[in-house]
Each structure stands twice: as C-alpha cells, then as structure tokens.
Design a protein around this motif. Structure first.
Motif, PDB file in Angstrom:
ATOM      1  N   TRP A   1      25.098  61.398   3.215  1.00 42.71           N
ATOM      2  CA  TRP A   1      25.372  62.786   2.834  1.00 42.71           C
ATOM      3  C   TRP A   1      24.136  63.609   3.160  1.00 42.71           C
ATOM      4  O   TRP A   1      23.030  63.259   2.766  1.00 42.71           O
ATOM      5  CB  TRP A   1      25.678  62.875   1.345  1.00 42.71           C
ATOM      6  CG  TRP A   1      26.355  64.164   0.979  1.00 42.71           C
ATOM      7  CD1 TRP A   1      25.753  65.345   0.669  1.00 42.71           C
ATOM      8  CD2 TRP A   1      27.748  64.397   0.892  1.00 42.71           C
ATOM      9  NE1 TRP A   1      26.684  66.304   0.408  1.00 42.71           N
ATOM     10  CE2 TRP A   1      27.940  65.741   0.526  1.00 42.71           C
ATOM     11  CE3 TRP A   1      28.875  63.612   1.095  1.00 42.71           C
ATOM     12  CZ2 TRP A   1      29.187  66.311   0.358  1.00 42.71           C
ATOM     13  CZ3 TRP A   1      30.117  64.173   0.915  1.00 42.71           C
ATOM     14  CH2 TRP A   1      30.260  65.513   0.553  1.00 42.71           C
TER      15      TRP A   1
ATOM     16  N   TYR B   1      21.908  63.430  -3.161  1.00 42.30           N
ATOM     17  CA  TYR B   1      22.559  62.256  -3.741  1.00 42.30           C
ATOM     18  C   TYR B   1      23.831  61.950  -2.984  1.00 42.30           C
ATOM     19  O   TYR B   1      24.440  62.840  -2.391  1.00 42.30           O
ATOM     20  CB  TYR B   1      22.888  62.508  -5.216  1.00 42.30           C
ATOM     21  CG  TYR B   1      21.660  62.734  -6.050  1.00 42.30           C
ATOM     22  CD1 TYR B   1      20.928  61.660  -6.525  1.00 42.30           C
ATOM     23  CD2 TYR B   1      21.218  64.018  -6.336  1.00 42.30           C
ATOM     24  CE1 TYR B   1      19.777  61.864  -7.278  1.00 42.30           C
ATOM     25  CE2 TYR B   1      20.078  64.225  -7.089  1.00 42.30           C
ATOM     26  CZ  TYR B   1      19.366  63.146  -7.558  1.00 42.30           C
ATOM     27  OH  TYR B   1      18.237  63.347  -8.293  1.00 42.30           O
ATOM     28  N   ASN B   2      24.220  60.678  -3.005  1.00 45.45           N
ATOM     29  CA  ASN B   2      25.490  60.298  -2.396  1.00 45.45           C
ATOM     30  C   ASN B   2      26.219  59.295  -3.281  1.00 45.45           C
ATOM     31  O   ASN B   2      25.637  58.721  -4.195  1.00 45.45           O
ATOM     32  CB  ASN B   2      25.294  59.748  -0.980  1.00 45.45           C
ATOM     33  CG  ASN B   2      24.459  58.501  -0.954  1.00 45.45           C
ATOM     34  OD1 ASN B   2      24.040  57.989  -1.969  1.00 45.45           O
ATOM     35  ND2 ASN B   2      24.179  58.007   0.226  1.00 45.45           N
TER      36      ASN B   2
ATOM     37  N   VAL C   1      30.232  56.325   2.592  1.00 50.61           N
ATOM     38  CA  VAL C   1      29.969  57.506   1.772  1.00 50.61           C
ATOM     39  C   VAL C   1      31.302  58.164   1.399  1.00 50.61           C
ATOM     40  O   VAL C   1      32.192  58.314   2.237  1.00 50.61           O
ATOM     41  CB  VAL C   1      29.016  58.502   2.480  1.00 50.61           C
ATOM     42  CG1 VAL C   1      29.646  59.101   3.717  1.00 50.61           C
ATOM     43  CG2 VAL C   1      28.558  59.576   1.523  1.00 50.61           C
TER      44      VAL C   1
ATOM     45  N   GLY D   1      28.860  63.366  -2.397  1.00 51.29           N
ATOM     46  CA  GLY D   1      27.435  63.593  -2.521  1.00 51.29           C
ATOM     47  C   GLY D   1      27.135  65.049  -2.770  1.00 51.29           C
ATOM     48  O   GLY D   1      28.049  65.863  -2.966  1.00 51.29           O
TER      49      GLY D   1
END
Length: 70
Positions: free
Chosen positions: A45, A62-63, A21, A24
């Motif tokens: 995230w 969202y990421n 990641v 996000g």
C-alpha cells in the motif's frame, strides 16, 4: 517518516511473501494526503502526503495482508 515543511513524501508498506494486500492507509495528522492506494506491482500500500505547515511532521503507512493459497 519525517516530512520537511513544504515537501511531499511517498512511503510503501509491503506485504510479506505468501500474502496479498487487501487494504491500508496513512496515519498522517495535519498533513494533506495526496494519494493512498494499493500498489500491486510491489504487493503493498502506497501513500503520498504533503506537509503544508511550517514545521516537520511525521507519518506512517499501514497495510492489511492476508494469506494466499499456494
């Protein structure tokens, strides 16, 4: 995720295996965003929101994931 009036909710967007990641955030109109941060323990995230209105509201987390070298 649908959040009832006066409630808070936490959702994590996970990255798939072989990725990491890098960013996000939430898509949460008219809700108070309490936290929005990477969660290295689950490679994702995590966002926590609070619905301060008198109607149910929806939000998404969202990421952004990038491939990592093996």
């Amino acid at each position: 995720m649908l959040v009832a009036p006066g409630e808070e909710s936490t959702v994590t967007a996970h990255c798939p295996a072989g990725t990491a990641v890098t960013g996000g955030g939430p898509s949460a109109s008219r809700m108070r965003i309490l936290t929005s941060a990477p969660d290295p323990s689950v490679n994702g995230w995590t966002v926590t929101v609070y619905n301060q209105l008198s109607i149910p509201l929806g939000f998404n987390t969202y990421n952004l994931c990038i491939p990592v070298n093996a």
